[in-house]
Motif scaffolding. Structure first.
Motif, PDB file in Angstrom:
ATOM      1  N   TYR A  73      32.152   9.728  25.137  1.00 38.04           N
ATOM      2  CA  TYR A  73      31.450  10.776  24.402  1.00 38.04           C
ATOM      3  C   TYR A  73      30.025  10.308  24.121  1.00 38.04           C
ATOM      4  O   TYR A  73      29.765   9.112  24.020  1.00 38.04           O
ATOM      5  CB  TYR A  73      32.128  11.059  23.059  1.00 38.04           C
ATOM      6  CG  TYR A  73      33.495  11.689  23.173  1.00 38.04           C
ATOM      7  CD1 TYR A  73      33.672  13.047  22.975  1.00 38.04           C
ATOM      8  CD2 TYR A  73      34.611  10.918  23.493  1.00 38.04           C
ATOM      9  CE1 TYR A  73      34.924  13.631  23.078  1.00 38.04           C
ATOM     10  CE2 TYR A  73      35.867  11.498  23.600  1.00 38.04           C
ATOM     11  CZ  TYR A  73      36.017  12.850  23.394  1.00 38.04           C
ATOM     12  OH  TYR A  73      37.252  13.427  23.497  1.00 38.04           O
ATOM     13  N   ASN A 147      36.760   5.188  22.378  1.00 37.99           N
ATOM     14  CA  ASN A 147      37.459   4.843  21.138  1.00 37.99           C
ATOM     15  C   ASN A 147      37.541   3.329  20.951  1.00 37.99           C
ATOM     16  O   ASN A 147      38.216   2.842  20.049  1.00 37.99           O
ATOM     17  CB  ASN A 147      38.852   5.472  21.086  1.00 37.99           C
ATOM     18  CG  ASN A 147      39.747   5.023  22.219  1.00 37.99           C
ATOM     19  OD1 ASN A 147      39.398   4.134  22.985  1.00 37.99           O
ATOM     20  ND2 ASN A 147      40.910   5.635  22.318  1.00 37.99           N
ATOM     21  N   ARG A 148      36.798   2.592  21.807  1.00 33.56           N
ATOM     22  CA  ARG A 148      36.833   1.137  21.729  1.00 33.56           C
ATOM     23  C   ARG A 148      35.442   0.530  21.543  1.00 33.56           C
ATOM     24  O   ARG A 148      35.293  -0.516  20.953  1.00 33.56           O
ATOM     25  CB  ARG A 148      37.405   0.598  23.045  1.00 33.56           C
ATOM     26  CG  ARG A 148      38.609  -0.256  22.944  1.00 33.56           C
ATOM     27  CD  ARG A 148      39.037  -0.634  24.339  1.00 33.56           C
ATOM     28  NE  ARG A 148      39.890   0.369  24.898  1.00 33.56           N
ATOM     29  CZ  ARG A 148      41.196   0.416  24.725  1.00 33.56           C
ATOM     30  NH1 ARG A 148      41.777  -0.512  24.007  1.00 33.56           N
ATOM     31  NH2 ARG A 148      41.913   1.360  25.259  1.00 33.56           N
TER      32      ARG A 148
ATOM     33  N   LYS B  36      35.492  16.456  16.774  1.00 33.96           N
ATOM     34  CA  LYS B  36      34.601  16.087  17.861  1.00 33.96           C
ATOM     35  C   LYS B  36      35.325  15.382  18.998  1.00 33.96           C
ATOM     36  O   LYS B  36      35.045  15.603  20.159  1.00 33.96           O
ATOM     37  CB  LYS B  36      33.490  15.185  17.326  1.00 33.96           C
ATOM     38  CG  LYS B  36      32.584  14.638  18.387  1.00 33.96           C
ATOM     39  CD  LYS B  36      31.465  13.864  17.766  1.00 33.96           C
ATOM     40  CE  LYS B  36      31.940  12.608  17.104  1.00 33.96           C
ATOM     41  NZ  LYS B  36      31.779  11.433  17.927  1.00 33.96           N
ATOM     42  N   GLN B  37      36.254  14.522  18.669  1.00 34.35           N
ATOM     43  CA  GLN B  37      36.677  13.567  19.668  1.00 34.35           C
ATOM     44  C   GLN B  37      38.165  13.578  19.972  1.00 34.35           C
ATOM     45  O   GLN B  37      38.795  12.559  20.111  1.00 34.35           O
ATOM     46  CB  GLN B  37      36.213  12.170  19.247  1.00 34.35           C
ATOM     47  CG  GLN B  37      34.720  12.058  19.379  1.00 34.35           C
ATOM     48  CD  GLN B  37      34.123  11.107  18.396  1.00 34.35           C
ATOM     49  OE1 GLN B  37      34.716  10.779  17.387  1.00 34.35           O
ATOM     50  NE2 GLN B  37      32.924  10.657  18.681  1.00 34.35           N
ATOM     51  N   GLY B  38      38.710  14.768  20.082  1.00 35.50           N
ATOM     52  CA  GLY B  38      40.014  14.913  20.684  1.00 35.50           C
ATOM     53  C   GLY B  38      41.185  14.535  19.819  1.00 35.50           C
ATOM     54  O   GLY B  38      41.077  14.381  18.607  1.00 35.50           O
ATOM     55  N   VAL B 126      42.979   6.637  15.467  1.00 37.90           N
ATOM     56  CA  VAL B 126      42.465   6.424  16.821  1.00 37.90           C
ATOM     57  C   VAL B 126      42.504   7.754  17.566  1.00 37.90           C
ATOM     58  O   VAL B 126      43.577   8.332  17.741  1.00 37.90           O
ATOM     59  CB  VAL B 126      43.303   5.372  17.566  1.00 37.90           C
ATOM     60  CG1 VAL B 126      42.734   5.138  18.962  1.00 37.90           C
ATOM     61  CG2 VAL B 126      43.349   4.069  16.787  1.00 37.90           C
ATOM     62  N   THR B 127      41.329   8.237  17.959  1.00 41.07           N
ATOM     63  CA  THR B 127      41.262   9.457  18.764  1.00 41.07           C
ATOM     64  C   THR B 127      40.773   9.098  20.165  1.00 41.07           C
ATOM     65  O   THR B 127      40.528   7.929  20.452  1.00 41.07           O
ATOM     66  CB  THR B 127      40.309  10.485  18.139  1.00 41.07           C
ATOM     67  OG1 THR B 127      38.961  10.008  18.269  1.00 41.07           O
ATOM     68  CG2 THR B 127      40.623  10.723  16.669  1.00 41.07           C
ATOM     69  N   ASP B 128      40.596  10.104  20.998  1.00 37.27           N
ATOM     70  CA  ASP B 128      40.073   9.856  22.341  1.00 37.27           C
ATOM     71  C   ASP B 128      38.692   9.217  22.312  1.00 37.27           C
ATOM     72  O   ASP B 128      38.325   8.479  23.215  1.00 37.27           O
ATOM     73  CB  ASP B 128      39.944  11.178  23.116  1.00 37.27           C
ATOM     74  CG  ASP B 128      41.292  11.690  23.557  1.00 37.27           C
ATOM     75  OD1 ASP B 128      42.254  10.906  23.523  1.00 37.27           O
ATOM     76  OD2 ASP B 128      41.369  12.869  23.919  1.00 37.27           O
ATOM     77  N   GLY B 129      37.937   9.533  21.275  1.00 35.04           N
ATOM     78  CA  GLY B 129      36.539   9.123  21.290  1.00 35.04           C
ATOM     79  C   GLY B 129      36.098   8.284  20.121  1.00 35.04           C
ATOM     80  O   GLY B 129      34.901   8.022  19.970  1.00 35.04           O
ATOM     81  N   SER B 130      37.038   7.834  19.300  1.00 40.29           N
ATOM     82  CA  SER B 130      36.616   7.028  18.154  1.00 40.29           C
ATOM     83  C   SER B 130      37.804   6.311  17.530  1.00 40.29           C
ATOM     84  O   SER B 130      38.948   6.725  17.693  1.00 40.29           O
ATOM     85  CB  SER B 130      35.957   7.929  17.103  1.00 40.29           C
ATOM     86  OG  SER B 130      35.508   7.162  16.018  1.00 40.29           O
ATOM     87  N   THR B 131      37.513   5.241  16.821  1.00 39.71           N
ATOM     88  CA  THR B 131      38.511   4.564  16.001  1.00 39.71           C
ATOM     89  C   THR B 131      37.896   4.390  14.622  1.00 39.71           C
ATOM     90  O   THR B 131      36.801   3.842  14.505  1.00 39.71           O
ATOM     91  CB  THR B 131      38.876   3.193  16.600  1.00 39.71           C
ATOM     92  OG1 THR B 131      39.446   3.400  17.899  1.00 39.71           O
ATOM     93  CG2 THR B 131      39.871   2.457  15.727  1.00 39.71           C
ATOM     94  N   GLU B 137      33.834   4.268  11.030  1.00 36.96           N
ATOM     95  CA  GLU B 137      34.008   4.076  12.472  1.00 36.96           C
ATOM     96  C   GLU B 137      33.903   2.597  12.836  1.00 36.96           C
ATOM     97  O   GLU B 137      32.934   1.925  12.482  1.00 36.96           O
ATOM     98  CB  GLU B 137      32.934   4.867  13.207  1.00 36.96           C
ATOM     99  CG  GLU B 137      33.318   5.215  14.630  1.00 36.96           C
ATOM    100  CD  GLU B 137      32.414   6.301  15.188  1.00 36.96           C
ATOM    101  OE1 GLU B 137      31.188   6.130  15.117  1.00 36.96           O
ATOM    102  OE2 GLU B 137      32.945   7.313  15.684  1.00 36.96           O
ATOM    103  N   LEU B 139      33.979   0.149  16.076  1.00 37.51           N
ATOM    104  CA  LEU B 139      33.917   0.092  17.533  1.00 37.51           C
ATOM    105  C   LEU B 139      33.247  -1.202  17.965  1.00 37.51           C
ATOM    106  O   LEU B 139      32.344  -1.700  17.276  1.00 37.51           O
ATOM    107  CB  LEU B 139      33.105   1.270  18.084  1.00 37.51           C
ATOM    108  CG  LEU B 139      33.668   2.673  17.826  1.00 37.51           C
ATOM    109  CD1 LEU B 139      32.634   3.731  18.135  1.00 37.51           C
ATOM    110  CD2 LEU B 139      34.928   2.902  18.657  1.00 37.51           C
ATOM    111  N   THR B 165      47.621  -0.926  23.543  1.00 36.20           N
ATOM    112  CA  THR B 165      46.280  -0.922  24.124  1.00 36.20           C
ATOM    113  C   THR B 165      46.335  -1.461  25.537  1.00 36.20           C
ATOM    114  O   THR B 165      47.134  -2.332  25.850  1.00 36.20           O
ATOM    115  CB  THR B 165      45.316  -1.751  23.258  1.00 36.20           C
ATOM    116  OG1 THR B 165      43.996  -1.456  23.631  1.00 36.20           O
ATOM    117  CG2 THR B 165      45.556  -3.224  23.388  1.00 36.20           C
TER     118      THR B 165
END
Lengths: 162, 166
Positions: A73, A147-148, B36-38, B126-131, B137, B139, B165
């Motif tokens: 993203y 997400n990482r 935003k991120q799934g 934990v989403t598709d686009g963020s933790t 956040e 990362l 993971t």
């Protein structure tokens, strides 16, 4: 229609109505601005593209955190694509040598991380847009995250998938 | 008096419009903040392990650092809890130095300075686009201003894992 007190149909004050409409327009504008990117992922006419971005000068831990299959993203923005390839190149920056020459010196422990993404883009005569409104062009800078990991990338290329 | 009470209870068109505008505003706020991120992995509370790196620390800092795990770690800017320390490792600090003969920059140990790695366990969304940990956040590559009982420092997240993971 408007009475002597300035009320529409005797119920709604024109001034109140104007204020409410102004607020509604402001909210709608804000909503469009903030969500426009994530709305359009596969509109009619979208083309499958390969987007390649490069994160320069990152350390090994960032390389390790980039994995095929992860979704990418724009930071606080729209979906850009899914990682299909992870590659690294040596990171080099200019250095003045003792003998007066200037060379590109390789920085130990630093890498240029190259991410290949599969994405959907709207390709027009003027530009390529990912996520509906995000213009991407080689050389452009974009803040990315999965997400990482997160980092700043430079768009290396964007090309339709044959 | 009774008439006044009756008037107050009437719901007008304007009231309905205001309520609709508020609902629209809440919807927009939700979209901006959360959508935003799934989809969320693990139902919104996934145990994660991450590592923070503190570079370029001197001997006094190391001496004052509590080396045993168990302390809580907090966001030093807003105060939110970021997890519990499970491991602390201190290694010599290395920095790039110029080799102006061969045209390279090489990692060289710097005497008297150290890098500290702090491993932390926390529950995260934990989403598709963020933790994120309670909205913060987390990362790899992100600068985190962290504090615990024996330190407060700028750190970088250098490792992030959760169960399953890849």
């Amino acid at each position: 229609m408007i009475d002597e007190k300035g009320r529409l149909f005797g119920k709604i004050s024109i001034l109140d109505l104007v204020i409410v409409l102004a607020i509604a327009v402001a909210i709608a504008g804000f909503a469009y601005k903030m969500t426009a990117g994530s709305r359009v992922l596969a509109i009619k006419g979208d083309t499958a593209v390969t987007l390649t971005v490069e994160l320069k000068g990152v350390r090994g831990f960032t390389v390790d955190a980039a994995q095929v299959g992860d979704k990418v993203y724009e930071t606080h923005g729209s979906y850009l694509g899914t990682i299909t390839g992870v590659d690294t190149k040596p990171n080099q920056t200019p250095m003045d040598l003792d003998d007066g020459r200037q060379v590109l010196a390789t920085n130990e422990g630093r890498f240029n991380l190259v991410l290949t993404l599969e994405s959907e883009a709207r390709v027009t005569d003027e530009a390529t847009y990912i996520g509906g409104t995000r213009l991407v062009a080689p050389g452009g800078e974009i803040k990315v995250q999965t997400n990482r990991l997160q980092g700043t990338a430079v768009v290396a290329s964007v090309a339709p998938i044959a | 008096m009774q008439e006044n009470t009756k008037k107050k209870r009437k719901i007008g068109a304007l009231d309905i419009i205001i309520v609709l505008v508020i609902i629209a505003g809440l919807f927009v706020a939700y979209k901006v903040l959360f959508d935003k991120q799934g989809s969320i992995v693990g139902g919104g509370s996934t145990p994660i392990t991450y590592t923070l790196e503190m570079r370029n620390k001197d001997q006094a800092f190391i001496d004052g650092l509590k080396k045993e795990p168990g302390d809580k770690i907090y966001d030093n800017l807003k105060g939110g809890l970021l997890g519990t320390i499970t491991d602390i490792e201190v290694v010599p600090y290395e920095d790039l130095s110029d080799d102006k003969v061969n045209g390279n920059r090489v990692l060289t140990k710097v005497d008297g300075l150290y890098t500290v790695y702090i491993t932390v366990e926390a529950d995260a969304a934990v989403t598709d686009g963020s933790t994120s940990i309670d909205g913060y956040e987390m990362l790899v590559g992100k600068e985190v201003f962290a504090r615990s009982t024996t330190f407060a420092s700028s750190t970088y997240c250098v490792k992030l894992d959760w169960e399953g993971t890849k």
